[in-house]
Design a protein around this motif. Structure first.
Motif, PDB file in Angstrom:
ATOM      1  N   GLY A 114       0.982  -1.286  -0.043  1.00 31.89           N
ATOM      2  CA  GLY A 114       0.115  -0.101   0.103  1.00 31.89           C
ATOM      3  C   GLY A 114       0.938   1.201   0.156  1.00 31.89           C
ATOM      4  N   PHE A 115       1.782   1.168   0.740  1.00 35.35           N
ATOM      5  CA  PHE A 115       2.799   2.416   0.594  1.00 35.35           C
ATOM      6  C   PHE A 115       3.503   2.749  -0.525  1.00 35.35           C
ATOM      7  CE2 PHE A 115       3.154   2.094   5.881  1.00 35.35           C
ATOM      8  CZ  PHE A 115       2.276   2.664   5.735  1.00 35.35           C
ATOM      9  N   PHE A 116       4.017   1.362  -1.145  1.00 39.00           N
ATOM     10  CA  PHE A 116       4.501   1.622  -2.485  1.00 39.00           C
ATOM     11  C   PHE A 116       3.497   2.458  -3.410  1.00 39.00           C
ATOM     12  CE2 PHE A 116       7.978  -1.342  -1.244  1.00 39.00           C
ATOM     13  CZ  PHE A 116       9.163  -0.638  -1.691  1.00 39.00           C
ATOM     14  N   ILE A 117       2.183   1.647  -3.440  1.00 38.89           N
ATOM     15  CA  ILE A 117       1.209   2.131  -4.340  1.00 38.89           C
ATOM     16  C   ILE A 117       0.824   3.646  -4.135  1.00 38.89           C
ATOM     17  CG2 ILE A 117      -1.139   1.838  -5.052  1.00 38.89           C
ATOM     18  CD1 ILE A 117      -0.706  -1.175  -4.534  1.00 38.89           C
ATOM     19  N   THR A 118       0.870   3.958  -2.710  1.00 38.11           N
ATOM     20  CA  THR A 118       0.322   5.370  -2.419  1.00 38.11           C
ATOM     21  C   THR A 118       1.655   6.185  -3.043  1.00 38.11           C
ATOM     22  OG1 THR A 118      -0.718   4.750  -0.541  1.00 38.11           O
ATOM     23  CG2 THR A 118       0.169   6.907  -0.459  1.00 38.11           C
ATOM     24  N   SER A 119       2.787   5.931  -2.794  1.00 35.78           N
ATOM     25  CA  SER A 119       4.104   6.761  -3.143  1.00 35.78           C
ATOM     26  C   SER A 119       3.932   6.714  -4.629  1.00 35.78           C
ATOM     27  CB  SER A 119       5.334   6.202  -2.485  1.00 35.78           C
ATOM     28  OG  SER A 119       5.340   5.904  -1.371  1.00 35.78           O
ATOM     29  N   HIS A 120       3.740   5.820  -5.347  1.00 29.72           N
ATOM     30  CA  HIS A 120       3.410   5.880  -6.910  1.00 29.72           C
ATOM     31  C   HIS A 120       2.637   6.665  -7.384  1.00 29.72           C
ATOM     32  CE1 HIS A 120       4.025   4.567 -11.089  1.00 29.72           C
ATOM     33  NE2 HIS A 120       2.805   4.242 -10.844  1.00 29.72           N
ATOM     34  N   VAL A 121       1.113   6.503  -6.749  1.00 34.03           N
ATOM     35  CA  VAL A 121       0.108   7.681  -7.037  1.00 34.03           C
ATOM     36  C   VAL A 121       0.603   9.065  -6.934  1.00 34.03           C
ATOM     37  CG1 VAL A 121      -2.250   7.926  -6.839  1.00 34.03           C
ATOM     38  CG2 VAL A 121      -1.616   5.725  -7.031  1.00 34.03           C
ATOM     39  N   ALA A 122       1.250   9.083  -5.611  1.00 31.53           N
ATOM     40  CA  ALA A 122       1.620  10.435  -5.225  1.00 31.53           C
ATOM     41  C   ALA A 122       2.595  11.027  -6.161  1.00 31.53           C
ATOM     42  CB  ALA A 122       2.095  10.425  -3.803  1.00 31.53           C
ATOM     43  N   GLY A 123       3.380  10.195  -6.605  1.00 31.04           N
ATOM     44  CA  GLY A 123       4.345  10.616  -7.808  1.00 31.04           C
ATOM     45  C   GLY A 123       3.902  11.182  -8.852  1.00 31.04           C
ATOM     46  N   LEU A 124       2.609  10.332  -9.265  1.00 22.33           N
ATOM     47  CA  LEU A 124       2.025  10.638 -10.615  1.00 22.33           C
ATOM     48  C   LEU A 124       1.349  11.956 -10.475  1.00 22.33           C
ATOM     49  CD1 LEU A 124       0.737   7.182 -11.470  1.00 22.33           C
ATOM     50  CD2 LEU A 124       2.464   8.382 -12.651  1.00 22.33           C
ATOM     51  N   VAL A 125       0.999  12.089  -9.144  1.00 23.77           N
ATOM     52  CA  VAL A 125       0.156  13.481  -9.053  1.00 23.77           C
ATOM     53  C   VAL A 125       0.955  14.757  -8.844  1.00 23.77           C
ATOM     54  CG1 VAL A 125      -1.027  14.917  -7.275  1.00 23.77           C
ATOM     55  CG2 VAL A 125      -1.657  12.431  -7.716  1.00 23.77           C
ATOM     56  N   GLU A 126       2.307  14.320  -8.354  1.00 24.65           N
ATOM     57  CA  GLU A 126       3.203  15.529  -8.351  1.00 24.65           C
ATOM     58  C   GLU A 126       3.665  15.716  -9.815  1.00 24.65           C
ATOM     59  OE1 GLU A 126       6.401  13.747  -6.040  1.00 24.65           O
ATOM     60  OE2 GLU A 126       5.402  14.151  -4.150  1.00 24.65           O
ATOM     61  N   ASP A 127       3.859  14.803 -10.715  1.00 28.94           N
ATOM     62  CA  ASP A 127       4.354  14.965 -12.196  1.00 28.94           C
ATOM     63  C   ASP A 127       3.363  15.715 -12.792  1.00 28.94           C
ATOM     64  OD1 ASP A 127       6.697  13.422 -11.419  1.00 28.94           O
ATOM     65  OD2 ASP A 127       5.913  11.689 -12.487  1.00 28.94           O
ATOM     66  N   ILE A 128       2.324  15.469 -12.416  1.00 29.69           N
ATOM     67  CA  ILE A 128       1.071  16.391 -13.034  1.00 29.69           C
ATOM     68  C   ILE A 128       0.871  17.652 -12.743  1.00 29.69           C
ATOM     69  CG2 ILE A 128      -1.698  16.401 -13.437  1.00 29.69           C
ATOM     70  CD1 ILE A 128      -1.859  13.587 -13.106  1.00 29.69           C
ATOM     71  N   ILE A 129       0.935  17.964 -11.323  1.00 31.72           N
ATOM     72  CA  ILE A 129       1.247  19.428 -10.833  1.00 31.72           C
ATOM     73  C   ILE A 129       2.346  19.931 -11.424  1.00 31.72           C
ATOM     74  CG2 ILE A 129       1.415  20.854  -8.714  1.00 31.72           C
ATOM     75  CD1 ILE A 129      -0.367  18.603  -7.252  1.00 31.72           C
ATOM     76  N   ALA A 130       3.505  19.325 -11.545  1.00 29.94           N
ATOM     77  CA  ALA A 130       4.635  20.081 -12.240  1.00 29.94           C
ATOM     78  C   ALA A 130       4.396  20.249 -13.555  1.00 29.94           C
ATOM     79  CB  ALA A 130       5.881  18.997 -11.773  1.00 29.94           C
ATOM     80  N   ALA A 131       3.968  19.112 -14.241  1.00 30.41           N
ATOM     81  CA  ALA A 131       3.741  19.671 -15.622  1.00 30.41           C
ATOM     82  C   ALA A 131       2.777  20.876 -15.849  1.00 30.41           C
ATOM     83  CB  ALA A 131       3.158  18.438 -16.281  1.00 30.41           C
ATOM     84  N   GLN A 132       1.919  20.919 -15.043  1.00 32.66           N
ATOM     85  CA  GLN A 132       0.948  22.172 -15.232  1.00 32.66           C
ATOM     86  C   GLN A 132       1.454  23.283 -14.625  1.00 32.66           C
ATOM     87  OE1 GLN A 132      -1.993  21.127 -12.121  1.00 32.66           O
ATOM     88  NE2 GLN A 132      -3.328  19.781 -13.457  1.00 32.66           N
ATOM     89  N   HIS A 133       2.566  23.488 -13.481  1.00 32.60           N
ATOM     90  CA  HIS A 133       3.336  24.652 -13.406  1.00 32.60           C
ATOM     91  C   HIS A 133       4.194  25.001 -14.521  1.00 32.60           C
ATOM     92  CE1 HIS A 133       3.050  23.938  -8.839  1.00 32.60           C
ATOM     93  NE2 HIS A 133       1.767  24.254  -9.493  1.00 32.60           N
ATOM     94  N   GLN A 134       4.777  23.826 -15.288  1.00 35.49           N
ATOM     95  CA  GLN A 134       5.742  24.086 -16.372  1.00 35.49           C
ATOM     96  C   GLN A 134       4.958  24.794 -17.378  1.00 35.49           C
ATOM     97  OE1 GLN A 134       7.564  20.330 -16.996  1.00 35.49           O
ATOM     98  NE2 GLN A 134       9.020  20.693 -15.037  1.00 35.49           N
ATOM     99  N   GLN A 135       3.791  24.108 -17.659  1.00 33.73           N
ATOM    100  CA  GLN A 135       2.917  24.837 -18.780  1.00 33.73           C
ATOM    101  C   GLN A 135       2.629  26.291 -18.658  1.00 33.73           C
ATOM    102  OE1 GLN A 135       2.123  23.306 -21.532  1.00 33.73           O
ATOM    103  NE2 GLN A 135       3.517  21.519 -21.346  1.00 33.73           N
ATOM    104  N   LYS A 136       2.352  26.522 -17.318  1.00 35.81           N
ATOM    105  CA  LYS A 136       2.105  27.911 -17.143  1.00 35.81           C
ATOM    106  C   LYS A 136       3.121  28.787 -17.372  1.00 35.81           C
ATOM    107  CE  LYS A 136       0.292  30.897 -13.161  1.00 35.81           C
ATOM    108  NZ  LYS A 136      -0.188  31.067 -11.886  1.00 35.81           N
TER     109      LYS A 136
END
Length: 474
Positions: free
Chosen positions: A31-53
């Motif tokens: 569960g911790f691995f999956i949570t970390s992976h999903v959180a990493g994907l969310v981080e990547d999405i947010i970072a991509a949004q910031h970069q697009q801005k």
């Protein structure tokens, strides 16, 4: 003996507990691995949004800057058309240039260099030192002049330290006057070069660029086609080696220009969405792990109850028969045998009648413990009735070995049982049977052992009754 008791009665429960703990830990880790992976994907999405801005802001700044540089080049081309005439005085050049560039704040000065020697300059005041400058003798400026001559097109170069002072960008516009109307540019004779000196700070201000704007830092760098170390033109030099986003600037010349942007506080990914993802993932993981722990433990309890006697923790008849079947199969394969010993306590009912069932239960538990104490880990001790026990031992025994084993078990059972307020003596009848010497099936084996046990009980001339030795307390 205490250690042996703990092994007997807690082993089934311990196995279930450890299995439940193992499954729960696996669920937690997964569960911790999956949570970390999903959180990493969310981080990547947010970072991509910031970069697009950031890229959107860069695109706006690039468009404005390219427009300002293009306007300067257009003015230089206008000057090129004016110098077609053979002779031009400084006053005429001053008058024309003032009309041309006075309304453009980022053009610091304007010069004309027939045959690459500066002859005219505007404004004259403050720039007179440049008159007579031969570009061929200026190693830092000549490459851009030569490039403009060869390409017959405008070139942006710099920043360059000017002889009249200051560090500026330069726009070189080669002049090719036509010998006749509509003469192709490739056939025209090179006359000289027009140079527009651009004030960097005013140019970038006119393009709406600042080192820090709207929470972002900006920088502009340039590099040659084969030069890997860019020159900082504008802004924060730290952005060159950071994770800044960049866009190419389309500017004339042989240099690569880039505009970079980076948030003042870095690419912030420690946002509410990431924290919510982590918290929710951990909560779900804990719930699943807890449920898995409870489920496995409950399954282990049910399995233990199905295969073990609830009072003594010994194997029950079902588990005993299963192990007998395993030994039977092994014996058929490798010729090994096994022994069973059927034990029944003598005169156990008076103990319950005299002391109550609670004391009787303690006696049964102690009997089970004592039998376990005399057996090996590979042996099975089972309670198959109220006061009946069966001991299953892999491997055939010789007669003297069997007699010694029977004696040791009987000695253990006949030892006094010390209880609060009394000491109880007990005896037992034991029958045995061997596979495959005496029977070919489990049913026959049990029947023979049971018969021998009852024969032993019946042949006793006197059945010893439980004796209570008064005055001894446990």
């Amino acid at each position: 003996m205490g250690f042996k008791t703990a092994r007997i009665f807690s082993l089934p429960h311990s196995k279930g507990l450890w299995a439940a703990v193992a499954v729960a830990v696996c669920c937690l880790i997964g569960g911790f691995f999956i949570t970390s992976h999903v959180a990493g994907l969310v981080e990547d999405i947010i970072a991509a949004q910031h970069q697009q801005k950031a890229l959107a802001k860069l695109s706006e700044a690039r468009t404005r800057l390219e427009g300002q540089v293009g306007a300067a080049i257009s003015l230089g081309k206008g000057l090129r058309g004016y110098v077609i005439q053979d002779e031009l005085t400084q006053d005429e050049f001053t008058k024309f240039s003032s009309e041309l560039i006075d309304d453009v704040p980022f053009i610091r000065s304007l010069g004309l260099a027939p045959d690459n020697v500066v002859k005219y300059i505007y404004p004259y005041s403050g720039n007179a030192a440049a008159i007579g400058l031969n570009y061929r003798q200026m190693p830092k400026q000549w490459p851009s002049i030569e490039k403009a001559m060869e390409s017959r097109s405008s070139v942006l170069s710099g920043p360059v330290e000017m002889i009249q002072g200051g560090r500026h960008l330069l726009v070189r516009v080669p002049v090719f006057p036509p010998a006749y109307p509509q003469q192709p540019i490739a056939e025209r004779h090179y006359w000289g070069v027009a140079t527009l000196v651009l004030d960097e700070s005013r140019l970038f201000a006119a393009a709406g660029l600042a080192e820090v704007s709207d929470g972002y830092r900006f920088a502009i760098v340039s590099s040659g086609q084969s030069d890997g170390s860019p020159d900082l033109i504008f802004g924060d030099g730290d952005l060159v080696h950071s994770e800044a986003v960049s866009l190419p600037l389309v500017l004339p010349g042989d240099k690569k220009w880039e505009i970079l942007s980076y948030p003042v506080g870095g690419w912030s990914i420690d946002s509410k969405e990431v924290w919510m993802t982590r918290i929710l993932g951990m909560v779900v993981t804990l719930i699943i792990s807890t449920m898995a722990f409870l489920l496995i433990q409950e399954v282990a309890k049910v399995r233990t109850m199905a295969l073990h006697d609830p009072l003594t923790g010994l194997a029950n008849r079902r588990l005993l028969e299963d192990r007998m079947q395993q030994l039977l199969a092994m014996a058929d394969r490798n010729g090994s045998g096994f022994e069973i010993f059927y034990l029944d306590l003598d005169a156990f009912k008076p103990i319950n009648d005299s002391y109550g069932h609670a004391v009787g239960d303690k006696v049964l538990i102690e009997v089970g413990y004592r039998l376990q104490f005399q057996t090996r880990q590979t042996d099975t001790v089972a309670r198959v009735g109220g006061d009946e026990f069966i001991v299953l031992t892999p491997g055939a025994m010789k007669e003297d070995e069997r007699k010694g084993f029977l004696k040791r078990m009987m000695d253990q059972i006949c030892q006094e049982f010390t209880l609060p307020g009394a000491t109880i003596s007990l005896s037992a009848s034991i029958g045995f049977a061997s596979y495959p010497e005496e029977a070919g099936t489990i049913e026959d084996l049990l029947r023979i052992a049971d018969a021998r046990m009852y024969n032993q009980k019946a042949n006793r001339s006197v059945i010893k009754q439980p004796a209570v030795l008064a005055g001894q307390t446990g």
